[in-house]
Design a protein around this motif. Structure first.
Motif, PDB file in Angstrom:
ATOM      1  N   GLU A  31       0.833  -1.198   0.000  1.00  0.00           N
ATOM      2  CA  GLU A  31       0.000   0.000   0.000  1.00  0.00           C
ATOM      3  C   GLU A  31       0.871   1.253   0.000  1.00  0.00           C
ATOM      4  OE1 GLU A  31      -2.634   2.867  -0.171  1.00  0.00           O
ATOM      5  OE2 GLU A  31      -3.020   0.746  -0.599  1.00  0.00           O
ATOM      6  N   GLN A  32       1.986   1.210   0.731  1.00  0.00           N
ATOM      7  CA  GLN A  32       2.883   2.358   0.761  1.00  0.00           C
ATOM      8  C   GLN A  32       3.466   2.619  -0.625  1.00  0.00           C
ATOM      9  OE1 GLN A  32       3.560   4.527   3.390  1.00  0.00           O
ATOM     10  NE2 GLN A  32       4.466   5.657   1.687  1.00  0.00           N
ATOM     11  N   GLU A  35       0.810   4.228  -2.730  1.00  0.00           N
ATOM     12  CA  GLU A  35       0.673   5.633  -2.353  1.00  0.00           C
ATOM     13  C   GLU A  35       1.817   6.464  -2.928  1.00  0.00           C
ATOM     14  OE1 GLU A  35       1.283   7.982   1.759  1.00  0.00           O
ATOM     15  OE2 GLU A  35      -0.432   6.608   1.772  1.00  0.00           O
ATOM     16  N   ASP A  36       3.035   5.920  -2.862  1.00  0.00           N
ATOM     17  CA  ASP A  36       4.194   6.632  -3.424  1.00  0.00           C
ATOM     18  C   ASP A  36       4.019   6.858  -4.922  1.00  0.00           C
ATOM     19  OD1 ASP A  36       5.345   6.656  -0.927  1.00  0.00           O
ATOM     20  OD2 ASP A  36       6.685   4.962  -1.298  1.00  0.00           O
ATOM     21  N   ARG A  38       1.141   7.132  -6.502  1.00  0.00           N
ATOM     22  CA  ARG A  38       0.103   8.150  -6.696  1.00  0.00           C
ATOM     23  C   ARG A  38       0.680   9.547  -6.488  1.00  0.00           C
ATOM     24  NH1 ARG A  38      -3.100   4.410  -3.734  1.00  0.00           N
ATOM     25  NH2 ARG A  38      -2.957   5.683  -1.850  1.00  0.00           N
ATOM     26  N   PHE A  39       1.554   9.715  -5.486  1.00  0.00           N
ATOM     27  CA  PHE A  39       2.174  11.014  -5.257  1.00  0.00           C
ATOM     28  C   PHE A  39       3.085  11.391  -6.429  1.00  0.00           C
ATOM     29  CE2 PHE A  39       1.230  10.679  -0.607  1.00  0.00           C
ATOM     30  CZ  PHE A  39       0.594  11.904  -0.494  1.00  0.00           C
ATOM     31  N   ASP A  52       1.258  20.759   3.531  1.00  0.00           N
ATOM     32  CA  ASP A  52       0.234  19.897   4.110  1.00  0.00           C
ATOM     33  C   ASP A  52      -0.718  20.755   4.921  1.00  0.00           C
ATOM     34  OD1 ASP A  52      -0.625  17.848   6.545  1.00  0.00           O
ATOM     35  OD2 ASP A  52      -0.418  16.858   4.611  1.00  0.00           O
ATOM     36  N   ARG A 108      -2.772  16.463  -1.401  1.00  0.00           N
ATOM     37  CA  ARG A 108      -1.965  15.448  -0.719  1.00  0.00           C
ATOM     38  C   ARG A 108      -2.818  14.610   0.225  1.00  0.00           C
ATOM     39  NH1 ARG A 108       3.352  15.443   0.073  1.00  0.00           N
ATOM     40  NH2 ARG A 108       3.036  15.108   2.307  1.00  0.00           N
ATOM     41  N   ARG A 109      -3.716  15.269   0.952  1.00  0.00           N
ATOM     42  CA  ARG A 109      -4.555  14.526   1.901  1.00  0.00           C
ATOM     43  C   ARG A 109      -5.516  13.587   1.183  1.00  0.00           C
ATOM     44  NH1 ARG A 109      -5.643  15.840   7.222  1.00  0.00           N
ATOM     45  NH2 ARG A 109      -3.644  16.943   7.109  1.00  0.00           N
ATOM     46  N   ILE A 111      -4.980  12.159  -1.745  1.00  0.00           N
ATOM     47  CA  ILE A 111      -4.166  11.052  -2.249  1.00  0.00           C
ATOM     48  C   ILE A 111      -3.864  10.067  -1.130  1.00  0.00           C
ATOM     49  CG2 ILE A 111      -1.887  10.435  -3.164  1.00  0.00           C
ATOM     50  CD1 ILE A 111      -1.932  13.061  -4.723  1.00  0.00           C
ATOM     51  N   ARG A 112      -3.485  10.595   0.021  1.00  0.00           N
ATOM     52  CA  ARG A 112      -3.065   9.739   1.132  1.00  0.00           C
ATOM     53  C   ARG A 112      -4.233   9.040   1.819  1.00  0.00           C
ATOM     54  NH1 ARG A 112      -0.792  12.690   6.231  1.00  0.00           N
ATOM     55  NH2 ARG A 112      -3.004  12.578   6.763  1.00  0.00           N
ATOM     56  N   ASP A 113      -5.287   9.809   2.123  1.00  0.00           N
ATOM     57  CA  ASP A 113      -6.376   9.270   2.940  1.00  0.00           C
ATOM     58  C   ASP A 113      -7.520   8.674   2.132  1.00  0.00           C
ATOM     59  OD1 ASP A 113      -4.853  10.248   4.984  1.00  0.00           O
ATOM     60  OD2 ASP A 113      -6.215  11.874   5.549  1.00  0.00           O
TER      61      ASP A 113
END
Length: 251
Positions: A31-32, A35-36, A38-39, A52, A108-109, A111-113
């Motif tokens: 998952e990390q 996420e990387d 996607r960023f 942020d 960013r939030r 993408i992350r959450d």
């Protein structure tokens, strides 16, 4: 890249299920890595990469509108995607009040959450690249440049209106905004121009010469009206952070 200490780079871990059987499941490092990716795909410029919502600082004497803008950004993230229903945000205000900081913070939030697939796009750079694509020596086409902008689940369009307006600019803005509007895609916009119609209410030639230009002047009233349907307007007031708090020094 360093090898995961949990799965030793395999990507799977063995766990015992409720019925006592040993089964494999994806390691948390997978998952990390997603996420990387996607960023990385969001193309957030290096200068803004650490922006942020938690890092948006408040100082004594700041205009109350900045705190309200920060709260709106947080509420938007909490409501996404069900309660936002394809709506976005329009951050307006003078230079240096933190519009891009909040826009990137929201991106960013999400993408992350929320696992959103997003894209940061500088308005002037996009138009310049599109114009450059008309050069026969350039292999990339206009459609290839615009496709990621059309398809992004969440698009940050930074500094809207910065390019000197003309018919071509208005047509390009119209194409981008109408496509995203029709597809109910979330668009987060920043602009230095007040959300007001062309002319800004000026009546005389002297008033028109002295007045501040508006978003309607820069992108046309038709597209300003479209944005009113697409985005919640968040007005930000205050002094330029870059001239005060963030002023360059060797300290």
């Amino acid at each position: 890249m360093s090898t995961c200490l949990i799965c030793d780079g395999v990507g799977l871990v063995r766990v015992m299920a409720h019925d006592g059987r040993w089964v494999s499941r994806p390691c948390e490092c997978q998952e990390q890595q997603r996420e990387d990716r996607r960023f990385a795909s969001a193309r957030i410029p290096e200068r803004y990469r650490d922006y942020d919502l938690d890092g948006y600082d408040f100082f004594p004497g700041l205009d109350p509108s900045l705190r309200r803008a920060h709260q709106t950004a947080r509420h938007f993230v909490d409501a996404y995607p069900v309660d936002t229903a394809g709506k976005g945000l329009l951050f307006t205000g003078s230079i240096g009040v933190g519009k891009t900081h909040l826009a990137v913070g929201v991106l960013r939030r999400l993408i992350r959450d929320r696992g959103a697939k997003g894209l940061f796009c500088d308005y002037r750079e996009l138009l310049k690249n599109i114009q450059n694509s008309y050069n026969p020596q350039v292999s990339v086409t206009e459609l290839e440049l615009l496709q990621p902008v059309f398809n992004a689940e969440v698009l940050v369009l930074d500094d809207l209106g910065a390019q000197k307006p003309n018919e071509w600019v208005w047509d390009t803005v119209s194409l981008i905004l109408n496509t995203r509007y029709n597809d109910k895609q979330t668009t987060i916009i920043t602009t230095n121009y007040p959300d007001a119609p062309p002319g800004g209410g000026a009546q005389t030639d002297a008033e028109r010469a002295a007045r501040e230009q508006t978003l309607g002047d820069r992108i046309g009233e038709r597209m300003r009206s479209r944005i009113a349907e697409m985005c919640i307007c968040v007005e930000m007031k205050g002094k330029d952070f870059r001239q005060t708090v963030k002023r360059a020094s060797f300290a």
